[in-house]
Scaffold this motif. Sequence first.
Motif, PDB file in Angstrom:
ATOM      1  N   PHE A 142       0.846  -1.196   0.000  1.00 40.24           N
ATOM      2  CA  PHE A 142       0.000   0.000   0.000  1.00 40.24           C
ATOM      3  C   PHE A 142       0.877   1.240   0.000  1.00 40.24           C
ATOM      4  N   THR A 143       0.396   2.208  -0.696  1.00 36.80           N
ATOM      5  CA  THR A 143       1.078   3.498  -0.640  1.00 36.80           C
ATOM      6  C   THR A 143       0.524   4.289   0.527  1.00 36.80           C
ATOM      7  N   LEU A 144       1.226   5.314   0.927  1.00 37.30           N
ATOM      8  CA  LEU A 144       0.793   6.173   2.032  1.00 37.30           C
ATOM      9  C   LEU A 144      -0.541   6.844   1.713  1.00 37.30           C
ATOM     10  N   ILE A 145      -0.720   7.246   0.477  1.00 41.82           N
ATOM     11  CA  ILE A 145      -1.970   7.913   0.079  1.00 41.82           C
ATOM     12  C   ILE A 145      -3.142   6.950   0.206  1.00 41.82           C
ATOM     13  N   GLU A 146      -2.940   5.695  -0.208  1.00 40.79           N
ATOM     14  CA  GLU A 146      -4.009   4.707  -0.090  1.00 40.79           C
ATOM     15  C   GLU A 146      -4.391   4.465   1.367  1.00 40.79           C
ATOM     16  N   MET A 147      -3.398   4.410   2.230  1.00 42.48           N
ATOM     17  CA  MET A 147      -3.668   4.204   3.658  1.00 42.48           C
ATOM     18  C   MET A 147      -4.459   5.368   4.241  1.00 42.48           C
ATOM     19  N   ILE A 148      -4.092   6.581   3.843  1.00 41.38           N
ATOM     20  CA  ILE A 148      -4.808   7.771   4.336  1.00 41.38           C
ATOM     21  C   ILE A 148      -6.256   7.746   3.875  1.00 41.38           C
ATOM     22  N   ILE A 149      -6.481   7.354   2.622  1.00 42.57           N
ATOM     23  CA  ILE A 149      -7.842   7.279   2.084  1.00 42.57           C
ATOM     24  C   ILE A 149      -8.672   6.260   2.866  1.00 42.57           C
TER      25      ILE A 149
ATOM     26  N   ILE B 248      -8.161   5.137   5.938  1.00 47.57           N
ATOM     27  CA  ILE B 248      -8.403   5.630   7.303  1.00 47.57           C
ATOM     28  C   ILE B 248      -9.507   6.684   7.312  1.00 47.57           C
ATOM     29  N   THR B 249      -9.486   7.566   6.299  1.00 50.59           N
ATOM     30  CA  THR B 249     -10.500   8.616   6.222  1.00 50.59           C
ATOM     31  C   THR B 249     -11.888   8.033   6.012  1.00 50.59           C
ATOM     32  N   ILE B 250     -11.994   7.091   5.083  1.00 52.63           N
ATOM     33  CA  ILE B 250     -13.290   6.457   4.810  1.00 52.63           C
ATOM     34  C   ILE B 250     -13.801   5.707   6.044  1.00 52.63           C
ATOM     35  N   THR B 251     -12.884   4.988   6.705  1.00 51.89           N
ATOM     36  CA  THR B 251     -13.262   4.252   7.921  1.00 51.89           C
ATOM     37  C   THR B 251     -13.774   5.199   9.005  1.00 51.89           C
ATOM     38  N   GLY B 252     -13.084   6.355   9.136  1.00 47.45           N
ATOM     39  CA  GLY B 252     -13.519   7.335  10.123  1.00 47.45           C
ATOM     40  C   GLY B 252     -14.894   7.886   9.822  1.00 47.45           C
ATOM     41  N   ILE B 253     -15.155   8.137   8.533  1.00 46.31           N
ATOM     42  CA  ILE B 253     -16.466   8.660   8.132  1.00 46.31           C
ATOM     43  C   ILE B 253     -17.557   7.633   8.437  1.00 46.31           C
ATOM     44  N   ILE B 254     -17.291   6.378   8.087  1.00 45.90           N
ATOM     45  CA  ILE B 254     -18.270   5.317   8.342  1.00 45.90           C
ATOM     46  C   ILE B 254     -18.530   5.178   9.849  1.00 45.90           C
ATOM     47  N   ALA B 255     -17.436   5.229  10.634  1.00 47.64           N
ATOM     48  CA  ALA B 255     -17.574   5.103  12.090  1.00 47.64           C
ATOM     49  C   ALA B 255     -18.392   6.255  12.664  1.00 47.64           C
ATOM     50  N   SER B 256     -18.176   7.467  12.148  1.00 52.31           N
ATOM     51  CA  SER B 256     -18.927   8.628  12.620  1.00 52.31           C
ATOM     52  C   SER B 256     -20.409   8.487  12.314  1.00 52.31           C
TER      53      SER B 256
END
Length: 282
Positions: free
Chosen positions: A6-13, A15-23
């Motif tokens: 995984f690239t760093l950008i993919e990991m950030i994406i 994490i961001t999506i997971t955070g949105i879903i969790a919220s």
Amino acid sequence: MRSRGFTLIEMIIVITITGIIASIVAVFMRAPVQGYADAARRAHLTDTADTTLRRIARDVQSALPNSLRPNAACIANTTTLCGIELLPTLTGGRYRQDDACFSTGCTTLTSLGSVIAANDELSGRRIAIYNLHNNDGANCASLNPSAWCGQNVATIIASTDSSNNDQFNFASTTFAPGTGSPSRSFFIVGGPVAYVCSNVGTIGDNGTGELRRYENYVAASAPTLPPAGTSGQLIARNISGCNINYAPAISGTDGLLQIYLEITEAGETAGLYHEVHVDNAP
């Protein structure tokens, strides 16, 4: 063949999506979880109030006739101090007629049928006959004999068990009135019992009062609540409202005790009202 991670950008994406879903999930889950917690708290408060009122009712319904008396402060809807006291009965029955007990005095009483299981099991307890007054006015006049004043009661010094009848011995006592008890009923009573609400009110989201049960303290002719010399047993806390109203003669010898108890905790309030029939036939 070269492996690719995984690239760093993919990991950030991710994490961001997971955070949105969790919220989103948290927003939708918060109301049901909070609702469950509130419902559980309300059920707990209601159960505490109901259990407390039923416990009071059990003691009241086993009280010596005409011994129940409230604190005068209980007339208000909500008070900082409110309570009742009574003389509980342990057993009782009917006795063989003995006119001397109501004229010159007697030292023994014989029951019709057996009411005890062993000799002397009730020694030190008091036997009461024809109690007519709860002495809530602190008047120990002989016209209204009251067990609170020591009238129409005698301390048992010995008792003999029999399959057909029991005999109770006590110091010479003259019971009133001179015509005797119409029902020829007697009661064995224990030490006083009192229920007292104190410090009733609210601070913030919680009730400030306590309800305590006191027992086996020294009986006094005038009601004094809470009783002196004992801390009592804590029955309920967070009391925000307490009202006890007693009418001793609603219909003939039947009295009616009305109790309202309110408990407030963490912003939730549960208030229950209960009526107890009181049989005052002496």
